[in-house]
Design a protein around this motif. Structure first.
Motif, mmCIF file in Angstrom:
data_model
loop_
_atom_site.group_PDB
_atom_site.id
_atom_site.type_symbol
_atom_site.label_atom_id
_atom_site.label_comp_id
_atom_site.label_asym_id
_atom_site.label_seq_id
_atom_site.Cartn_x
_atom_site.Cartn_y
_atom_site.Cartn_z
ATOM 1 N N ALA A 48 2.781 6.886 -1.927
ATOM 2 C CA ALA A 48 3.963 7.621 -2.365
ATOM 3 C C ALA A 48 3.781 8.168 -3.779
ATOM 4 O O ALA A 48 4.231 9.275 -4.087
ATOM 5 C CB ALA A 48 5.190 6.719 -2.309
ATOM 6 N N ALA A 49 3.113 7.409 -4.629
ATOM 7 C CA ALA A 49 2.898 7.849 -6.008
ATOM 8 C C ALA A 49 1.883 8.979 -6.094
ATOM 9 O O ALA A 49 1.825 9.683 -7.094
ATOM 10 C CB ALA A 49 2.436 6.673 -6.866
ATOM 11 N N ARG A 50 1.085 9.162 -5.046
ATOM 12 C CA ARG A 50 0.071 10.223 -5.053
ATOM 13 C C ARG A 50 0.499 11.474 -4.295
ATOM 14 O O ARG A 50 -0.211 12.474 -4.309
ATOM 15 C CB ARG A 50 -1.227 9.688 -4.466
ATOM 16 N N GLY A 66 4.724 16.624 -5.314
ATOM 17 C CA GLY A 66 6.017 17.252 -5.069
ATOM 18 C C GLY A 66 7.073 16.338 -4.499
ATOM 19 O O GLY A 66 8.101 16.797 -4.037
ATOM 20 N N SER A 67 6.857 15.013 -4.561
ATOM 21 C CA SER A 67 7.849 14.099 -4.011
ATOM 22 C C SER A 67 8.639 13.417 -5.129
ATOM 23 O O SER A 67 8.178 13.289 -6.262
ATOM 24 C CB SER A 67 7.186 13.038 -3.133
ATOM 25 N N PHE A 68 9.814 12.945 -4.775
ATOM 26 C CA PHE A 68 10.659 12.228 -5.715
ATOM 27 C C PHE A 68 9.982 10.947 -6.182
ATOM 28 O O PHE A 68 10.049 10.591 -7.359
ATOM 29 C CB PHE A 68 12.002 11.900 -5.050
ATOM 30 N N LEU A 69 9.316 10.252 -5.274
ATOM 31 C CA LEU A 69 8.692 8.986 -5.626
ATOM 32 C C LEU A 69 7.536 9.174 -6.604
ATOM 33 O O LEU A 69 7.306 8.339 -7.480
ATOM 34 C CB LEU A 69 8.227 8.261 -4.366
ATOM 35 N N ARG A 70 6.818 10.288 -6.494
ATOM 36 C CA ARG A 70 5.760 10.560 -7.475
ATOM 37 C C ARG A 70 6.373 10.850 -8.847
ATOM 38 O O ARG A 70 5.890 10.367 -9.872
ATOM 39 C CB ARG A 70 4.905 11.737 -7.049
ATOM 40 N N ALA A 71 7.440 11.627 -8.870
ATOM 41 C CA ALA A 71 8.100 11.925 -10.139
ATOM 42 C C ALA A 71 8.632 10.641 -10.774
ATOM 43 O O ALA A 71 8.517 10.443 -11.983
ATOM 44 C CB ALA A 71 9.229 12.923 -9.920
ATOM 45 N N ARG A 72 9.180 9.756 -9.950
ATOM 46 C CA ARG A 72 9.684 8.478 -10.455
ATOM 47 C C ARG A 72 8.533 7.643 -11.021
ATOM 48 O O ARG A 72 8.658 7.052 -12.094
ATOM 49 C CB ARG A 72 10.388 7.723 -9.345
ATOM 50 N N TYR A 73 7.420 7.601 -10.314
ATOM 51 C CA TYR A 73 6.255 6.848 -10.783
ATOM 52 C C TYR A 73 5.755 7.399 -12.117
ATOM 53 O O TYR A 73 5.486 6.639 -13.053
ATOM 54 C CB TYR A 73 5.139 6.886 -9.735
ATOM 55 N N LYS A 74 5.630 8.711 -12.212
ATOM 56 C CA LYS A 74 5.117 9.333 -13.443
ATOM 57 C C LYS A 74 6.033 9.048 -14.630
ATOM 58 O O LYS A 74 5.571 8.791 -15.740
ATOM 59 C CB LYS A 74 4.959 10.846 -13.259
ATOM 60 N N ARG A 75 7.337 9.115 -14.409
ATOM 61 C CA ARG A 75 8.275 8.861 -15.498
ATOM 62 C C ARG A 75 8.226 7.402 -15.949
ATOM 63 O O ARG A 75 8.300 7.110 -17.139
ATOM 64 C CB ARG A 75 9.695 9.220 -15.075
ATOM 65 N N MET A 119 0.807 -1.199 0.000
ATOM 66 C CA MET A 119 0.000 0.000 0.000
ATOM 67 C C MET A 119 0.854 1.269 0.000
ATOM 68 O O MET A 119 0.393 2.297 -0.417
ATOM 69 C CB MET A 119 -0.921 0.007 1.221
ATOM 70 N N ALA A 120 2.068 1.176 0.471
ATOM 71 C CA ALA A 120 2.926 2.350 0.529
ATOM 72 C C ALA A 120 3.233 2.943 -0.843
ATOM 73 O O ALA A 120 3.263 4.167 -0.977
ATOM 74 C CB ALA A 120 4.219 2.020 1.265
ATOM 75 N N PRO A 121 3.443 2.130 -1.886
ATOM 76 C CA PRO A 121 3.728 2.742 -3.187
ATOM 77 C C PRO A 121 2.561 3.561 -3.726
ATOM 78 O O PRO A 121 2.773 4.559 -4.408
ATOM 79 C CB PRO A 121 4.015 1.559 -4.103
ATOM 80 N N PHE A 122 1.319 3.147 -3.410
ATOM 81 C CA PHE A 122 0.160 3.915 -3.858
ATOM 82 C C PHE A 122 0.182 5.315 -3.246
ATOM 83 O O PHE A 122 -0.027 6.305 -3.932
ATOM 84 C CB PHE A 122 -1.150 3.216 -3.467
ATOM 85 N N VAL A 172 8.637 1.829 -7.602
ATOM 86 C CA VAL A 172 8.527 2.771 -6.487
ATOM 87 C C VAL A 172 8.664 2.020 -5.170
ATOM 88 O O VAL A 172 9.345 2.484 -4.246
ATOM 89 C CB VAL A 172 7.197 3.558 -6.551
ATOM 90 N N GLU A 173 8.049 0.847 -5.087
ATOM 91 C CA GLU A 173 8.179 0.024 -3.885
ATOM 92 C C GLU A 173 9.641 -0.354 -3.650
ATOM 93 O O GLU A 173 10.132 -0.311 -2.517
ATOM 94 C CB GLU A 173 7.328 -1.226 -4.035
ATOM 95 N N HIS A 174 10.341 -0.697 -4.701
ATOM 96 C CA HIS A 174 11.759 -1.025 -4.587
ATOM 97 C C HIS A 174 12.552 0.181 -4.104
ATOM 98 O O HIS A 174 13.452 0.052 -3.258
ATOM 99 C CB HIS A 174 12.280 -1.524 -5.934
ATOM 100 N N SER A 175 12.230 1.359 -4.606
ATOM 101 C CA SER A 175 12.917 2.576 -4.166
ATOM 102 C C SER A 175 12.676 2.833 -2.682
ATOM 103 O O SER A 175 13.592 3.258 -1.964
ATOM 104 C CB SER A 175 12.434 3.777 -4.968
ATOM 105 N N ILE A 176 11.464 2.562 -2.219
ATOM 106 C CA ILE A 176 11.146 2.736 -0.795
ATOM 107 C C ILE A 176 11.950 1.754 0.039
ATOM 108 O O ILE A 176 12.520 2.121 1.083
ATOM 109 C CB ILE A 176 9.633 2.565 -0.555
ATOM 110 N N ILE A 177 12.024 0.502 -0.401
ATOM 111 C CA ILE A 177 12.779 -0.517 0.345
ATOM 112 C C ILE A 177 14.249 -0.147 0.426
ATOM 113 O O ILE A 177 14.873 -0.270 1.491
ATOM 114 C CB ILE A 177 12.576 -1.902 -0.305
ATOM 115 N N ILE A 178 14.813 0.322 -0.668
ATOM 116 C CA ILE A 178 16.224 0.723 -0.676
ATOM 117 C C ILE A 178 16.436 1.905 0.263
ATOM 118 O O ILE A 178 17.420 1.950 1.025
ATOM 119 C CB ILE A 178 16.685 1.073 -2.106
#
Length: 75
Positions: free
Chosen positions: A6-8, A11-20, A1-4, A34-40
């Motif tokens: 983070a993607a929403r 102004g966050s890096f994780l949203r920009a990563r998801y959009k790209r 559920m965290a990637p959902f 995005v989930e992998h980025s959060i784990i790292i």
């Protein structure tokens, strides 16, 4: 559920990563990335004992402004 969430977050890096990644890989694979980025990030925070530092939503535009100008607006 965290990637959902983070993607929403605007102004966050994780949203920009998801959009790209969504445009190239699709929404499911982008969420997994995005989930992998959060784990790292969590691993680095726990192993180095440092707080989370968001790179901001315009991180990719600051890295290569010319490339960002050629890309269509992600929002």
């Amino acid at each position: 559920m965290a990637p959902f969430g983070a993607a929403r977050t605007k102004g966050s890096f994780l949203r920009a990563r998801y959009k790209r990644l969504t445009s190239r890989r699709g929404p499911i694979k982008a969420l997994v990335a995005v989930e992998h980025s959060i784990i790292i990030a969590v691993w680095h925070m726990l192993s180095d004992n440092v707080p989370y530092h968001d790179l901001d939503g315009d991180h990719f535009a600051r890295q290569d402004p010319e490339r960002a100008a050629r890309r269509p607006c992600p929002d």
